[in-house]
Enzyme design. Structure first.
Site, PDB file in Angstrom:
ATOM      1  N   PHE A  56      -3.594  -4.641   1.083  1.00 56.77           N
ATOM      2  CA  PHE A  56      -5.020  -4.373   1.424  1.00 56.77           C
ATOM      3  C   PHE A  56      -5.770  -5.293   0.306  1.00 56.77           C
ATOM      4  O   PHE A  56      -5.160  -5.559  -0.786  1.00 56.77           O
ATOM      5  CB  PHE A  56      -5.271  -2.961   1.314  1.00 56.77           C
ATOM      6  CG  PHE A  56      -5.008  -2.534   0.142  1.00 56.77           C
ATOM      7  CD1 PHE A  56      -5.997  -2.229  -1.026  1.00 56.77           C
ATOM      8  CD2 PHE A  56      -3.883  -1.765  -0.012  1.00 56.77           C
ATOM      9  CE1 PHE A  56      -5.686  -1.634  -2.033  1.00 56.77           C
ATOM     10  CE2 PHE A  56      -3.357  -1.232  -1.372  1.00 56.77           C
ATOM     11  CZ  PHE A  56      -4.328  -1.237  -2.336  1.00 56.77           C
ATOM     12  N   SER A 261      -9.356   4.471  -5.382  1.00 53.30           N
ATOM     13  CA  SER A 261      -8.028   3.914  -4.884  1.00 53.30           C
ATOM     14  C   SER A 261      -8.241   3.490  -3.477  1.00 53.30           C
ATOM     15  O   SER A 261      -9.339   3.959  -2.710  1.00 53.30           O
ATOM     16  CB  SER A 261      -6.878   5.140  -4.843  1.00 53.30           C
ATOM     17  OG  SER A 261      -7.223   6.171  -4.068  1.00 53.30           O
ATOM     18  N   LYS A 262      -7.104   2.956  -2.899  1.00 58.66           N
ATOM     19  CA  LYS A 262      -7.050   2.335  -1.211  1.00 58.66           C
ATOM     20  C   LYS A 262      -7.654   3.494  -0.390  1.00 58.66           C
ATOM     21  O   LYS A 262      -7.959   3.224   0.647  1.00 58.66           O
ATOM     22  CB  LYS A 262      -5.896   1.855  -1.172  1.00 58.66           C
ATOM     23  CG  LYS A 262      -4.673   2.594  -1.025  1.00 58.66           C
ATOM     24  CD  LYS A 262      -3.439   2.030  -0.763  1.00 58.66           C
ATOM     25  CE  LYS A 262      -2.166   2.746  -0.872  1.00 58.66           C
ATOM     26  NZ  LYS A 262      -1.025   2.112  -0.650  1.00 58.66           N
ATOM     27  N   ARG A 263      -7.316   4.947  -0.952  1.00 61.42           N
ATOM     28  CA  ARG A 263      -7.793   6.045   0.154  1.00 61.42           C
ATOM     29  C   ARG A 263      -9.097   6.417   0.211  1.00 61.42           C
ATOM     30  O   ARG A 263      -9.524   7.129   0.957  1.00 61.42           O
ATOM     31  CB  ARG A 263      -6.722   7.022  -0.131  1.00 61.42           C
ATOM     32  CG  ARG A 263      -5.230   6.839  -0.225  1.00 61.42           C
ATOM     33  CD  ARG A 263      -4.516   7.999   0.271  1.00 61.42           C
ATOM     34  NE  ARG A 263      -3.211   7.814   0.843  1.00 61.42           N
ATOM     35  CZ  ARG A 263      -2.668   8.617   1.518  1.00 61.42           C
ATOM     36  NH1 ARG A 263      -3.488   9.864   2.076  1.00 61.42           N
ATOM     37  NH2 ARG A 263      -1.650   8.174   2.151  1.00 61.42           N
ATOM     38  N   ASP A 264      -9.869   5.824  -0.865  1.00 56.48           N
ATOM     39  CA  ASP A 264     -11.179   6.404  -0.937  1.00 56.48           C
ATOM     40  C   ASP A 264     -12.038   5.432   0.011  1.00 56.48           C
ATOM     41  O   ASP A 264     -11.760   4.364   0.570  1.00 56.48           O
ATOM     42  CB  ASP A 264     -11.892   6.170  -2.324  1.00 56.48           C
ATOM     43  CG  ASP A 264     -11.037   6.960  -3.448  1.00 56.48           C
ATOM     44  OD1 ASP A 264     -10.952   8.241  -3.116  1.00 56.48           O
ATOM     45  OD2 ASP A 264     -10.686   6.619  -4.436  1.00 56.48           O
TER      46      ASP A 264
END
Length: 493
Positions: A56, A261-264
């Site tokens: 990503f 983080s990438k989930r945010d």
RNA sequence: GACCCUAUGGUCUAGCGGUUAGGACACCUCCCUUUCACGGAGGUAGCCCGGGUUCGAGUCCCGGUAGGGUCGCCA
């Protein structure tokens, strides 16, 4: 086998050297690294974005790329893209594609770097390969040089760099001079690994060697690298060259101040591509996180940003990501966007929502889209505002049905339908006059007719100007929809 | 544990020794109005804390506190 990295002969690599570096002697590099202070010739800056293909493109990475790109464009320098794909197991070609696609979507074109995601494929520029996985020869030569000069040594199969114990001053163009002493752990053992026991070189080494080989003059990167820069400076000096200029930019945090983080929410660029943001809007917003033009300007064309962006304007404190403001910026861009681009992005968004506009006349599609240009914050919202133009079966919003589809409105809506049927031309002005005249005859306010009519035509309680929407829909479709709505049980049969 | 960076309304920021602390997003009120909006007019809300320097400190210095980062055979 475990010494694979060193086992190969230290033969010169076959690739063409960088023009700036072709002369060979290390001493020459010093001039490259002091582009604004040495000699009579002013050398243009060379900056790079060096992402690791993790699957990503992080928004922080995108902003780092952006600041590098802006710096290069502002100074007429060179923007290099280098892929740090040293972790073979984790880095796939698909992951590289995601980086390239993200940068291309944002419009951050690179002057040197890969052409495709194929590490062994074609590249542009004289300092290739631009994939670290293809640069092993260079790393090996550099390590050999350190080894032979006693600046590095082997221990337990790994190769370690002899780090100086004295504090190192990091001259940073954003943060100023930072004095970095050793930490308590480092006091115990200041040396660090530059080649793992499996023969793979580690980040600190390859990063420095690549910057050196590629003639990078300014390293603009996230603040998370700030304290490690002491290691890099020591490495550059061990290679006999002065390090590049550094500029560490603040990080982007979550709204609650935690690390992104990438989930945010909003953390990865692909969501902006999918959610229908305009790339120029994302770029504009990103500029505003950690950089200020100092004069309250916010919505700025890219040309102006390029003209005004420079390192002295970069802030030192980290900023929190604000999706609401990004949406506002995006909305500003959409509403002032040239119509052709708006149509293009809108049609694409409708297509993604399953609405094929190709089955309608171009003029109808454009007229429909014109009525909602100022509505959506993002293009993914657009279908919600205008799907009724393109659907035969419209769905009535339940709460609004209860409010508007009631016996009290039956006669009025029927009367309006009859009046509209008499219209010779079906322009918004005619429609408005007719509706208001009908309301007056009924002795009610226009709104009493407007609400059920809007519901009948669109199925929604909110939307574009009713009169204009009816004009676009056309007389036949409008009358049919009102007639159909009148059959709704709410109107009392 | 050590070291580094940072600190203006909820958020992004302007400020760079003397300002009624400015702008934008968000929020609230009113006006306009065919809905939601747009637009217009207002409004709530801020210099982390404590010392020091100075006639005077958001601004300079020191110390706290808080947040972030780093100290990997991750990048």
């Amino acid at each position: 086998m475990r010494r694979a990295f060193r086992a190969q002969p230290a033969a010169a690599s076959g690739r063409a050297p960088c023009p700036n570096l072709a002369a060979g002697p290390l001493r020459f590099y010093c001039e490259v690294y002091r582009p604004f202070t040495t000699g009579t010739q002013i050398m243009k800056p060379r900056v790079r974005f060096a992402p690791s293909p993790t699957g990503f493109l992080h928004i922080g990475g995108a902003r780092t790329a952006l600041f590098n790109w802006l710096f290069a464009r502002h100074h007429g320098g060179t923007f290099v893209l280098r892929i740090e794909d040293t972790d073979v197991a984790r880095n796939t070609q698909a992951a590289v594609d995601i980086i390239l696609e993200g940068l291309r979507w944002l419009g951050l074109d690179w002057d040197e770097g890969p052409v495709t995601s194929d590490a062994t494929g074609a590249s542009r520029g004289p300092c290739g390969p631009y994939f670290q996985s293809q640069r092993k020869d260079s790393y090996r030569q550099r390590v050999e040089a350190l080894l032979s000069r006693g600046l590095a040594y082997e221990k337990e199969g790994a190769i370690r760099f002899k780090m100086q114990r004295e504090p190192i001053t990091i001259p940073d163009m954003v943060c100023g001079d930072i004095v970095r002493p050793l930490t308590d752990r480092e006091e115990l053992d200041p040396d660090f690994v530059i080649v793992r026991s499996d023969g793979e070189p580690v980040f600190h080494l390859v990063n420095v060697v690549d910057d050196l080989d590629m003639g990078i003059t300014h390293v603009i990167r996230g603040e998370d690298h700030l304290t490690n820069t002491a290691k890099h400076i020591a490495l550059f000096r061990a290679f006999g060259v002065e390090p590049p200029r550094y500029a560490h930019i603040p990080l982007i945090l979550n709204p609650d101040g935690s690390k992104m983080s990438k989930r945010d929410q909003g953390a990865i660029i692909s969501v902006y591509m999918e959610e229908g943001f305009a790339p120029e809007a994302v770029l504009n917003y990103l500029c505003l996180l950690g950089w200020s033009p100092k004069d309250n300007r916010e919505i700025m064309p890219l040309a102006e940003i390029i003209e005004r962006f420079d390192l002295p304007g970069v802030l030192r404190s980290s900023a929190k990501f604000d999706m609401t403001k990004l949406q506002w910026v995006n909305w500003e861009y959409i509403r002032s966007m040239p119509n052709d681009r708006y149509y293009e992005l809108a049609v694409h968004a409708l297509g993604k929502a399953g609405i094929n506009t190709n089955t309608f006349p171009v003029e109808y599609v454009r007229a429909a889209l014109d009525t909602v240009k100022e509505k959506p914050k993002t293009f993914s919202e657009l279908p919600g505002w205008c799907d009724f133009y393109f659907k035969d079966e419209i769905v009535f919003a339940p709460e609004a049905v209860e409010r508007d589809f009631v016996p009290a409105n039956t006669a009025g809506l029927a009367k309006l339908r009859d009046a509209l049927e008499q219209l010779a031309t079906f322009k918004s002005s005619d429609i408005e006059a007719t509706l208001k005249a009908t309301a007056k005859e009924l002795g009610v306010k226009a709104g009493v007719l407007v609400h059920p009519t809007r519901m009948a035509c669109t199925g929604k309680p909110i939307g574009p100007s009713l009169y204009h929407l009816m004009q676009v829909l056309g007389k036949d479709r409008t009358l049919a929809r009102i007639g159909h709505a009148l059959n709704h049980p709410g109107f009392g049969g």
